[in-house]
Scaffold this motif. Structure first.
Motif, short mmCIF file in Angstrom:
data_model
loop_
_atom_site.label_atom_id
_atom_site.label_comp_id
_atom_site.label_asym_id
_atom_site.label_seq_id
_atom_site.Cartn_x
_atom_site.Cartn_y
_atom_site.Cartn_z
N GLY A 28 0.81 -1.22 0.00
CA GLY A 28 0.00 0.00 0.00
C GLY A 28 0.83 1.26 0.00
N TYR A 33 -3.26 4.39 -2.79
CA TYR A 33 -4.58 4.62 -3.38
C TYR A 33 -4.95 6.08 -3.19
CZ TYR A 33 -9.68 4.76 -3.53
OH TYR A 33 -10.98 5.09 -3.81
N THR A 34 -5.34 6.72 -4.27
CA THR A 34 -5.86 8.08 -4.16
C THR A 34 -7.34 8.04 -4.54
OG1 THR A 34 -5.16 8.57 -6.42
CG2 THR A 34 -3.66 9.19 -4.66
N GLN A 35 -8.13 8.76 -3.77
CA GLN A 35 -9.56 8.75 -3.97
C GLN A 35 -9.90 9.16 -5.41
OE1 GLN A 35 -11.69 10.67 -0.89
NE2 GLN A 35 -13.68 10.16 -1.72
N ASP A 37 -9.42 7.08 -7.95
CA ASP A 37 -8.75 6.07 -8.77
C ASP A 37 -9.26 4.68 -8.40
OD1 ASP A 37 -7.22 8.02 -9.97
OD2 ASP A 37 -5.49 7.69 -8.66
N PRO A 39 -8.70 1.28 -6.78
CA PRO A 39 -7.77 0.88 -5.70
C PRO A 39 -7.01 -0.41 -6.03
CG PRO A 39 -10.07 0.58 -5.03
CD PRO A 39 -10.10 1.14 -6.39
N TRP A 40 -6.06 -0.29 -6.95
CA TRP A 40 -5.33 -1.46 -7.44
C TRP A 40 -4.57 -2.20 -6.36
CZ3 TRP A 40 -6.50 -3.87 -11.61
CH2 TRP A 40 -7.05 -3.18 -12.69
N SER A 41 -3.93 -1.48 -5.45
CA SER A 41 -3.13 -2.18 -4.45
C SER A 41 -4.00 -3.08 -3.57
CB SER A 41 -2.32 -1.20 -3.60
OG SER A 41 -3.17 -0.31 -2.91
N THR A 42 -5.14 -2.60 -3.13
CA THR A 42 -6.04 -3.43 -2.33
C THR A 42 -6.56 -4.61 -3.14
OG1 THR A 42 -6.72 -1.48 -1.07
CG2 THR A 42 -8.11 -3.43 -0.88
N GLU A 86 -13.63 0.86 0.22
CA GLU A 86 -13.30 1.42 -1.08
C GLU A 86 -14.41 1.22 -2.10
OE1 GLU A 86 -9.46 -0.34 -1.73
OE2 GLU A 86 -8.46 1.25 -0.61
N TYR A 94 -15.70 -2.11 -8.92
CA TYR A 94 -14.66 -2.57 -8.01
C TYR A 94 -15.14 -3.75 -7.18
CZ TYR A 94 -11.31 -2.64 -4.19
OH TYR A 94 -10.39 -3.04 -3.27
#
Length: 114
Positions: A28, A33-35, A37, A39-42, A86, A94
């Motif tokens: 992370g 993660y930026t709001q 976008d 949330p690829w990392s999660t 998210e 998502y």
């Protein structure tokens, strides 16, 4: 079950949980993660964790390694509570990709481990 076994189980879960949480935090941090976008990392954490759960549950039968790696490491590594938060920010796409990705990953991990 004697007290030494319970302590060993607890130590395995705790040690695995610490390492899993550190791995999740590291990913992370590297891929924040930026709001607004996706949330690829999660998403990557949860889907890869499901893959590893499939492998683990197929290949590892002994109690202590399952507690260390499954309950501990993968319990600390995956973060479905964050994924649900998210969803309110990233939307239903998502949610759908997380659920589908998780089921496909755990199935693939299990099949590959066989």
């Amino acid at each position: 079950m004697d007290l030494d076994v319970k302590r060993a189980d607890l130590a395995a879960v705790a040690a695995g949980g610490v390492l899993g949480a550190l791995a999740r935090y590291g990913i992370g941090t590297v891929y924040p993660y930026t709001q607004g976008d996706f949330p690829w990392s999660t998403w990557v954490i949860n889907v890869s964790g499901c893959f590893l759960i499939g492998v683990l549950n197929t290949r590892v039968q002994r109690r202590l390694p399952r507690l260390l790696l499954g309950t501990g490491f993968l319990g600390g590594y995956t973060t479905f509570s964050t994924a649900i938060v998210e969803v309110s920010q990233a939307g239903l796409i998502y949610l759908a990709t997380t659920l589908i990705g998780a089921v496909v990953a755990v199935t693939a991990g299990s099949l590959l481990a066989r």
